[in-house]
Scaffold this motif. Structure first.
Motif, short mmCIF file in Angstrom:
data_model
loop_
_atom_site.label_atom_id
_atom_site.label_comp_id
_atom_site.label_asym_id
_atom_site.label_seq_id
_atom_site.Cartn_x
_atom_site.Cartn_y
_atom_site.Cartn_z
N SER A 40 0.80 -1.20 0.00
CA SER A 40 0.00 0.00 0.00
C SER A 40 0.84 1.26 0.00
O SER A 40 1.86 1.35 0.66
CB SER A 40 -0.90 0.01 1.23
N LEU A 41 0.37 2.23 -0.76
CA LEU A 41 1.07 3.51 -0.81
C LEU A 41 0.87 4.29 0.49
O LEU A 41 1.57 5.24 0.76
CB LEU A 41 0.53 4.36 -1.96
N PHE A 42 -0.11 3.92 1.25
CA PHE A 42 -0.47 4.72 2.41
C PHE A 42 -0.01 4.09 3.72
O PHE A 42 -0.29 4.60 4.78
CB PHE A 42 -1.99 4.92 2.44
N ALA A 43 0.71 2.96 3.61
CA ALA A 43 1.08 2.27 4.85
C ALA A 43 2.51 2.60 5.25
O ALA A 43 3.37 2.86 4.42
CB ALA A 43 0.94 0.77 4.65
N GLY A 44 2.72 2.61 6.52
CA GLY A 44 4.07 2.65 7.08
C GLY A 44 4.84 3.92 6.83
O GLY A 44 6.06 3.88 6.77
N LEU A 236 0.65 20.13 0.32
CA LEU A 236 1.77 19.49 -0.40
C LEU A 236 3.12 19.83 0.22
O LEU A 236 3.97 18.96 0.39
CB LEU A 236 1.75 19.89 -1.88
N ALA A 237 3.34 21.11 0.51
CA ALA A 237 4.67 21.51 1.01
C ALA A 237 4.79 21.34 2.52
O ALA A 237 5.88 21.08 3.03
CB ALA A 237 4.96 22.96 0.63
N GLN A 243 6.50 12.74 -0.02
CA GLN A 243 5.51 11.81 -0.57
C GLN A 243 5.08 12.22 -1.97
O GLN A 243 4.78 11.38 -2.81
CB GLN A 243 4.28 11.79 0.35
N VAL A 244 5.04 13.54 -2.19
CA VAL A 244 4.65 14.04 -3.51
C VAL A 244 5.67 13.57 -4.55
O VAL A 244 5.31 13.06 -5.61
CB VAL A 244 4.58 15.59 -3.50
N ASP A 310 18.81 6.37 2.53
CA ASP A 310 20.24 6.17 2.76
C ASP A 310 20.89 6.02 1.38
O ASP A 310 20.74 4.99 0.72
CB ASP A 310 20.44 4.91 3.60
N ILE A 311 21.59 7.06 0.96
CA ILE A 311 22.17 7.06 -0.38
C ILE A 311 23.23 5.97 -0.52
O ILE A 311 23.57 5.56 -1.63
CB ILE A 311 22.75 8.46 -0.71
N ARG A 312 23.71 5.45 0.61
CA ARG A 312 24.73 4.40 0.53
C ARG A 312 24.13 3.09 0.00
O ARG A 312 24.86 2.18 -0.37
CB ARG A 312 25.36 4.18 1.90
N ASP A 313 22.79 3.00 -0.02
CA ASP A 313 22.15 1.81 -0.58
C ASP A 313 22.13 1.85 -2.10
O ASP A 313 21.61 0.94 -2.74
CB ASP A 313 20.71 1.69 -0.06
N GLY A 314 22.64 2.91 -2.68
CA GLY A 314 22.65 3.02 -4.14
C GLY A 314 21.64 4.04 -4.62
O GLY A 314 20.87 4.61 -3.83
N LEU A 315 21.63 4.28 -5.92
CA LEU A 315 20.70 5.25 -6.51
C LEU A 315 19.27 4.75 -6.33
O LEU A 315 18.97 3.61 -6.64
CB LEU A 315 21.03 5.39 -8.00
N GLN A 316 18.43 5.63 -5.81
CA GLN A 316 17.05 5.23 -5.52
C GLN A 316 16.05 6.20 -6.14
O GLN A 316 16.36 7.38 -6.30
CB GLN A 316 16.84 5.20 -4.00
N MET A 317 14.87 5.67 -6.41
CA MET A 317 13.85 6.50 -7.04
C MET A 317 13.42 7.66 -6.14
O MET A 317 13.01 8.71 -6.61
CB MET A 317 12.65 5.65 -7.40
N ASP A 318 13.51 7.48 -4.84
CA ASP A 318 13.10 8.54 -3.91
C ASP A 318 14.06 9.72 -3.91
O ASP A 318 13.70 10.81 -3.48
CB ASP A 318 13.07 8.03 -2.47
N CYS A 319 15.29 9.49 -4.36
CA CYS A 319 16.33 10.53 -4.26
C CYS A 319 16.04 11.66 -5.24
O CYS A 319 15.95 11.44 -6.44
CB CYS A 319 17.70 9.92 -4.53
#
Ligand code: SF4
Ligand code: SF4
Length: 502
Positions: A40-44, A236-237, A243-244, A310-319
């Motif tokens: 779910s997008l809304f969990a956790g 939003l801000a 999340q946006v 954690d950028i040390r985990d590699g390139l991520q979509m959230d970054c």
């Protein structure tokens, strides 16, 4: 380049250890305590409380934030003289008259192709930026990033930095917490209201509308727009923040498909950082000839991250590639007297090359960047050329539908047309009308003369026109062209139709 999915289990952002102490992070017990985010997008969702950082990227972001907000809030107040009758606002979207003004440029509804061209150009520039330096737009210039940064700065000012905010989050409600929270939300709402307020100023004369808004005499649509934008900005801000970027914006998915191994991105130099070793042990291990990475596992990069990753985990979509983890890590490296740049702009190709002992690989000029640059230059150049050479006169013609022709008593045939002349100049003009294609035809203008069709400044005018053909002329379905000319400027426009006859 594969990107980690945002819904993977993340390590909790934990506070930096006190100087001189080394704290263990990410133990099995800690990890077990963090619920995995699944499905779910809304969990956790974890509330992210980023730590303030200082450094080059933070300064660049402050500068760009000031410029972006300055432009947004002040541009409606810039004046531009368009002569008598013209609006004096430099940038104005006049919905009533169907005009868009940007300094010396004036676009009419017929010019919608320029708007489409502008959108295509913006998309191509975004692709080019992405091919060269990843999500540079997201990290520095996207309105969501700019306003979130501003809201975070207010939050920090009132509630304190990360640790103070975490304490406040955990504290029970009290007079102090209510006062602090109340003040923060009041300022957030004020900024959001100004954001909405500035937006509507682009649609009417700004000083006049400000006066009307202040005296509650503005149109209801203005108040409605301000309310909607206040709510969206505040939501939003202030509340949704990262999340946006992670879940609502399509760009991370699109850019993941557009990027390649040569694009610059904020990356962790694992070849230098691993194995992560506490600062005190690292020197001893190095002295003993044992491997010790530069990363001291202090989590400063994680706590500084507005996306909570954690950028040390590699390139991520959230970054969002904001560079704040670079500033955080550089500060740590400087304190430890180690070289900076453990996290920084790098390419996946470079990482791979280093892993096998190769030298630096830099390929900013490659087919995709050349292609995007050529397309940007081509579309931009074409738009500029067509804007500079566009006509300020337009003509359209509409044939009478019923009756299509009238046979007169002397055997001649008459057709009726409606001509619509557009005068985009800020002064009245008189156009001379001529017919081409039917030499025997005679043209009359109802209520006027073909030599001088007056069209007011910055307006569209319709004329009823009758075309006569002599009895013996064979003109059924013959094409004819109406041509108007401004004798003063020599500007001309034409429109074709057909002459109907028995
Ligand atoms: S990982 Fe670094 S660059 Fe990416 S969003 Fe977090 S702080 Fe910004
Ligand atoms: S990468 Fe730098 S900031 Fe991040 S944990 Fe390691 S030493 Fe600390």
């Amino acid at each position: 380049m594969p990107l980690a999915e945002p819904t993977e289990t993340r390590r909790a952002a934990e506070p930096m250890p006190a100087p001189g102490r080394t704290k263990k992070f990410g133990t099995a017990a800690t990890r077990a305590a963090i619920p995995a985010v699944t499905g779910s997008l809304f969990a956790g969702r974890r509330k992210i409380q980023p730590q303030a950082v200082r450094g080059t990227f933070r300064r660049i972001k402050w500068a760009l934030l000031a410029v972006a907000l300055g432009v947004y809030y002040l541009v409606p107040f810039l004046r531009w003289d368009r002569g008598p009758g013209g609006p004096f606002q430099a940038v104005l979207l006049d919905l009533d008259r169907g005009r868009f003004y940007a300094f010396s440029i004036e676009l009419w509804p017929q010019d919608v192709t320029y708007v489409m061209g502008l959108l295509i150009l913006a998309a191509l520039i975004l692709f080019l930026m992405n091919a060269v330096a990843g999500r540079i737009w997201c990290g520095y210039l996207c309105p969501q990033t700019v306003w979130t940064d501003l809201f975070l700065a207010v939050e920090r000012l009132i509630e304190g930095d990360r640790r103070a905010r975490l304490r406040l989050d955990a504290a029970p409600w009290s007079v102090e917490t209510i006062a602090l929270r109340g003040m923060k939300h009041a300022i957030w709402l004020m900024i959001a209201w100004w954001t909405g307020g500035a937006w509507v100023l682009y649609f009417a004369d700004a000083p006049t509308l400000v006066g009307e808004l202040a005296t509650f005499q503005a149109p209801p649509a203005a108040y409605t727009a301000i309310l909607i934008l206040t709510a969206t900005t505040y939501g939003l801000a202030g509340h949704m923040r990262e999340q946006v970027c992670t879940f609502m914006c399509p760009w991370p998915r699109i850019q993941a498909a557009l990027t390649d191994e040569h694009a610059l991105n904020i990356l962790y130099r694992d070849d230098r950082g691993e194995p992560r070793t506490p600062a005190k042990k690292a020197a001893a291990r190095r002295a003993a000839g044992e491997p010790a990475g530069d990363c001291v596992d202090c989590f400063a990069c994680v706590t500084a991250c507005p996306a909570g990753i954690d950028i040390r985990d590699g390139l991520q979509m959230d970054c969002i590639q904001c560079g704040l983890c670079v500033d955080a890590c550089d500060a740590v490296m400087t304190r430890l007297d180690r070289p900076t740049g453990l996290i920084g702009y790098d390419t996946e190709a470079n990482r791979r090359s280093r892993a096998v002992g190769g030298g630096p690989v830099s390929r900013i000029v490659r087919p995709r960047t050349v292609l995007y640059a050529v397309l940007v230059a081509g579309v931009g150049g074409f738009m500029l050329y067509s804007l500079l050479t566009r006509s300020f006169t337009a003509l359209s013609v509409l044939h009478d539908r019923n009756p299509q022709f009238v046979t007169l008593s002397d055997g001649s045939v008459r057709n009726g047309f409606t001509l619509r002349i557009v005068n985009k100049r800020p002064a009245e003009r008189r156009f001379a009308l001529a017919l081409a294609g039917l030499p025997e035809a005679r043209v009359d203008v109802v209520g006027g003369v073909p030599d001088a069709l007056p069209v007011p400044a910055d307006a569209t005018q319709e004329f009823r026109v009758l075309v006569f053909m002599p009895p013996d002329a064979r003109a059924a379905n013959a094409p004819l062209t109406f041509r108007i000319t401004d004798p003063e400027t020599g500007e001309a426009a034409g429109a074709q139709d057909y002459f109907k006859a028995p």
